[in-house]
Motif scaffolding. Structure first.
Motif, PDB file in Angstrom:
ATOM      1  N   ALA A  33      36.610  41.999  37.032  1.00  0.00           N
ATOM      2  CA  ALA A  33      35.841  42.539  38.160  1.00  0.00           C
ATOM      3  C   ALA A  33      34.989  41.449  38.811  1.00  0.00           C
ATOM      4  N   SER A  34      34.410  40.585  38.014  1.00  0.00           N
ATOM      5  CA  SER A  34      33.595  39.492  38.561  1.00  0.00           C
ATOM      6  C   SER A  34      34.445  38.560  39.417  1.00  0.00           C
ATOM      7  N   TRP A  35      35.630  38.212  38.907  1.00  0.00           N
ATOM      8  CA  TRP A  35      36.491  37.316  39.676  1.00  0.00           C
ATOM      9  C   TRP A  35      36.950  37.987  40.970  1.00  0.00           C
ATOM     10  N   THR A  93      36.262  29.182  38.425  1.00  0.00           N
ATOM     11  CA  THR A  93      35.873  30.425  37.764  1.00  0.00           C
ATOM     12  C   THR A  93      37.054  31.028  37.009  1.00  0.00           C
ATOM     13  N   ALA A  94      38.223  31.005  37.608  1.00  0.00           N
ATOM     14  CA  ALA A  94      39.415  31.525  36.924  1.00  0.00           C
ATOM     15  C   ALA A  94      39.687  30.730  35.647  1.00  0.00           C
ATOM     16  N   ALA A  95      39.562  29.418  35.712  1.00  0.00           N
ATOM     17  CA  ALA A  95      39.796  28.590  34.519  1.00  0.00           C
ATOM     18  C   ALA A  95      38.781  28.920  33.432  1.00  0.00           C
ATOM     19  N   GLY A 138      34.731  38.524  48.185  1.00  0.00           N
ATOM     20  CA  GLY A 138      33.618  37.933  48.917  1.00  0.00           C
ATOM     21  C   GLY A 138      33.950  36.607  49.576  1.00  0.00           C
ATOM     22  N   SER A 139      35.214  36.222  49.559  1.00  0.00           N
ATOM     23  CA  SER A 139      35.690  34.995  50.205  1.00  0.00           C
ATOM     24  C   SER A 139      35.032  33.733  49.661  1.00  0.00           C
ATOM     25  N   ALA A 140      34.948  33.635  48.341  1.00  0.00           N
ATOM     26  CA  ALA A 140      34.418  32.422  47.727  1.00  0.00           C
ATOM     27  C   ALA A 140      35.374  31.266  48.018  1.00  0.00           C
ATOM     28  N   ALA A 141      34.847  30.077  47.983  1.00  0.00           N
ATOM     29  CA  ALA A 141      35.651  28.885  48.245  1.00  0.00           C
ATOM     30  C   ALA A 141      36.781  28.787  47.219  1.00  0.00           C
ATOM     31  N   PRO A 142      37.933  28.266  47.631  1.00  0.00           N
ATOM     32  CA  PRO A 142      39.060  28.143  46.704  1.00  0.00           C
ATOM     33  C   PRO A 142      38.712  27.369  45.430  1.00  0.00           C
ATOM     34  N   LEU A 143      37.900  26.338  45.549  1.00  0.00           N
ATOM     35  CA  LEU A 143      37.496  25.573  44.360  1.00  0.00           C
ATOM     36  C   LEU A 143      36.688  26.444  43.404  1.00  0.00           C
TER      37      LEU A 143
END
Length: 137
Positions: A87-89, A105-107, A95-100
């Protein structure tokens, strides 16, 4: 005996983590179990009385006992952590967070998920009664 300033710092960390863990019971996306584990670790260094209280608490004690004896995490805590991480991811993505940010965050979240799923599951029947279960359930 430990220096008084060190004991105060360890105790402060323990109480702070207890507070954050308690907040995690009612605040979505704030985990409880990791804060509880850090609180128990810090309390053992700064306040033996607090450490005893945590380990003998009817609600908190079984989780700490499972971790101390088996390095196990309760299934409910695993499931909740997985749902909250996802849910956080998703909130970052929506929320259109930057790809980086999304990639980092995914890692990080995948590392946490991997760690959790490789720990044995602790099933609790009643406070103080921890049973070994399968690693991934």
């Amino acid at each position: 005996m430990t220096h008084p300033v060190s004991r105060i710092a360890w105790s402060g960390l323990a109480y702070g983590c207890i507070g954050l863990g308690a907040a995690g019971l009612v605040v979505p996306l704030l985990p409880t179990t990791p804060f509880l584990l850090v609180a128990a670790w810090a309390a053992s260094k700064g306040s033996p009385r607090l450490a005893r209280w945590l380990h003998h608490h009817p609600r908190l004690g079984p989780t700490l006992q499972a971790w101390r004896e088996q390095r196990a995490v309760p299934r409910r805590a695993k499931r909740l952590a997985l749902v909250l991480l996802a849910a956080s991811w998703l909130m970052l993505w929506i929320g259109s967070a930057a790809p980086l940010v999304l990639a980092l965050t995914a890692a990080l979240f995948l590392a946490v998920v991997t760690f959790l799923l490789t720990r044995p599951s602790a099933a609790t029947d009643s406070p103080g009664n921890i049973q070994q279960a399968n690693p991934i359930e």
